[in-house]
Design a protein around this motif. Structure first.
Motif, PDB file in Angstrom:
ATOM      1  N   ALA A  26      -1.854   7.745  12.936  1.00  0.00           N
ATOM      2  CA  ALA A  26      -1.913   9.432  12.795  1.00  0.00           C
ATOM      3  C   ALA A  26      -2.177   9.715  11.561  1.00  0.00           C
ATOM      4  N   GLN A  27      -3.321  10.129  10.973  1.00  0.00           N
ATOM      5  CA  GLN A  27      -3.805  10.737   9.837  1.00  0.00           C
ATOM      6  C   GLN A  27      -2.886  11.421   9.272  1.00  0.00           C
ATOM      7  N   HIS A  28      -2.709  11.611   8.027  1.00  0.00           N
ATOM      8  CA  HIS A  28      -1.880  12.497   7.345  1.00  0.00           C
ATOM      9  C   HIS A  28      -0.241  12.299   7.543  1.00  0.00           C
ATOM     10  N   ASN A  29       0.035  11.187   7.864  1.00  0.00           N
ATOM     11  CA  ASN A  29       1.397  10.813   8.206  1.00  0.00           C
ATOM     12  C   ASN A  29       1.362   9.532   7.132  1.00  0.00           C
ATOM     13  N   ALA A  30       2.320   9.780   6.031  1.00  0.00           N
ATOM     14  CA  ALA A  30       2.383   8.573   5.045  1.00  0.00           C
ATOM     15  C   ALA A  30       2.369   7.255   5.549  1.00  0.00           C
ATOM     16  N   LEU A  31       3.171   7.016   6.381  1.00  0.00           N
ATOM     17  CA  LEU A  31       3.571   5.573   6.707  1.00  0.00           C
ATOM     18  C   LEU A  31       2.172   5.063   7.312  1.00  0.00           C
ATOM     19  N   TRP A  32       1.706   5.725   8.305  1.00  0.00           N
ATOM     20  CA  TRP A  32       0.431   5.451   9.118  1.00  0.00           C
ATOM     21  C   TRP A  32      -0.781   5.516   8.052  1.00  0.00           C
ATOM     22  N   ASP A  33      -0.728   6.071   7.261  1.00  0.00           N
ATOM     23  CA  ASP A  33      -1.755   6.166   5.890  1.00  0.00           C
ATOM     24  C   ASP A  33      -1.611   4.887   5.139  1.00  0.00           C
ATOM     25  N   ALA A  34      -0.484   4.378   4.872  1.00  0.00           N
ATOM     26  CA  ALA A  34      -0.284   3.548   3.872  1.00  0.00           C
ATOM     27  C   ALA A  34      -0.860   2.145   4.838  1.00  0.00           C
ATOM     28  N   ARG A  35      -0.454   2.090   5.933  1.00  0.00           N
ATOM     29  CA  ARG A  35      -0.826   0.968   7.003  1.00  0.00           C
ATOM     30  C   ARG A  35      -2.308   0.970   6.979  1.00  0.00           C
ATOM     31  N   SER A  47       1.090  -0.984  -0.147  1.00  0.00           N
ATOM     32  CA  SER A  47      -0.300  -0.185  -0.032  1.00  0.00           C
ATOM     33  C   SER A  47       0.889   1.314  -0.080  1.00  0.00           C
ATOM     34  N   LEU A  48       0.406   2.091  -0.999  1.00  0.00           N
ATOM     35  CA  LEU A  48       1.472   3.412  -1.164  1.00  0.00           C
ATOM     36  C   LEU A  48       0.652   4.608  -0.542  1.00  0.00           C
ATOM     37  N   ASP A  49       1.136   5.409   0.448  1.00  0.00           N
ATOM     38  CA  ASP A  49       0.596   6.751   0.389  1.00  0.00           C
ATOM     39  C   ASP A  49       1.878   7.773   0.421  1.00  0.00           C
ATOM     40  N   CYS A  50       1.230   8.971   0.088  1.00  0.00           N
ATOM     41  CA  CYS A  50       2.326  10.033  -0.146  1.00  0.00           C
ATOM     42  C   CYS A  50       1.676  11.438   0.403  1.00  0.00           C
ATOM     43  N   GLU A  51       2.689  12.050   1.254  1.00  0.00           N
ATOM     44  CA  GLU A  51       2.371  13.528   1.542  1.00  0.00           C
ATOM     45  C   GLU A  51       2.764  14.428   0.525  1.00  0.00           C
ATOM     46  N   PHE A  52       1.998  15.529   0.134  1.00  0.00           N
ATOM     47  CA  PHE A  52       2.690  16.652  -0.702  1.00  0.00           C
ATOM     48  C   PHE A  52       2.170  17.842  -0.448  1.00  0.00           C
ATOM     49  N   ILE A  95       6.542  15.330  -0.311  1.00  0.00           N
ATOM     50  CA  ILE A  95       7.212  15.782   0.884  1.00  0.00           C
ATOM     51  C   ILE A  95       7.559  14.250   1.674  1.00  0.00           C
ATOM     52  N   SER A  96       6.492  13.210   1.401  1.00  0.00           N
ATOM     53  CA  SER A  96       6.955  12.013   1.949  1.00  0.00           C
ATOM     54  C   SER A  96       6.527  10.882   1.423  1.00  0.00           C
ATOM     55  N   LEU A  97       6.985   9.627   1.478  1.00  0.00           N
ATOM     56  CA  LEU A  97       6.415   8.669   0.561  1.00  0.00           C
ATOM     57  C   LEU A  97       6.591   7.353   1.757  1.00  0.00           C
ATOM     58  N   ALA A  98       5.481   6.395   1.426  1.00  0.00           N
ATOM     59  CA  ALA A  98       5.678   5.189   2.457  1.00  0.00           C
ATOM     60  C   ALA A  98       4.794   4.095   1.689  1.00  0.00           C
ATOM     61  N   LEU A  99       5.666   2.923   1.676  1.00  0.00           N
ATOM     62  CA  LEU A  99       4.849   1.721   1.064  1.00  0.00           C
ATOM     63  C   LEU A  99       5.066   0.673   2.274  1.00  0.00           C
TER      64      LEU A  99
END
Length: 153
Positions: free
Chosen positions: A131-140, A4-9, A17-21
């Motif tokens: 923590a919503q709007h944190n890329a890693l937590w959002d990817a999780r 799962s991917l999420d990015c903050e920009f 700004i940040s990217l998480a898988l």
């Protein structure tokens, strides 16, 4: 393997700004260093809701310049012969693809990569400490929501 991917920009259409898988085989969480972020004209919403939680409990990023994200993604996916990246927002996929381009006409070598855009809401989530709007937590949270939508949990 499914990731799962999420990015903050920096606002819609803004710089990454940040990217998480997040996947069963592990997680990757990348964030630009403060010196690079200081050079951005940061959107007020991002200043208030994203920047304060880039580094929170359970989500400690690897800080590196944006131009090194592609190599980090390459190393992370190297052991997977057929990675599938799932996102819930098209711009996340765009940012991932842009990271893989390391110079004009050149990209990092990665395994054959498939992408999937899903219409799943990751929040609210029952994951403690999320923590919503944190890329890693959002990817999780997306990984969990997507598994629930497939009846796997």
């Amino acid at each position: 393997m499914l990731y799962s991917l999420d990015c903050e920009f920096n606002g819609f259409g803004g710089e990454l700004i940040s990217l998480a898988l997040s996947g069963e085989a592990g997680e990757l969480y990348l964030c630009r260093p403060q010196a690079e972020l200081d050079g951005l004209d940061v959107h007020p919403w991002v200043e208030e809701n994203v920047l304060p939680i880039l580094d929170v409990a359970g989500a400690r990023p690897d800080m590196m310049p944006l131009d090194q994200f592609g190599r980090a993604i390459q190393a992370f996916l190297a052991a997977d012969k057929a990675p599938v990246v799932v996102a819930d927002w098209p711009e996340d996929l765009i940012h991932l693809m842009q990271c893989l381009i390391i110079s004009p006409g050149q990209m990092v070598r990665i395994p054959e990569l498939a992408m999937k855009l899903v219409q799943v809401s990751a929040y609210p989530t029952d994951i403690a400490e999320a923590a919503q709007h944190n890329a890693l937590w959002d990817a999780r949270a997306l990984r969990r929501a997507e598994a629930l939508s497939r009846g796997e949990l």
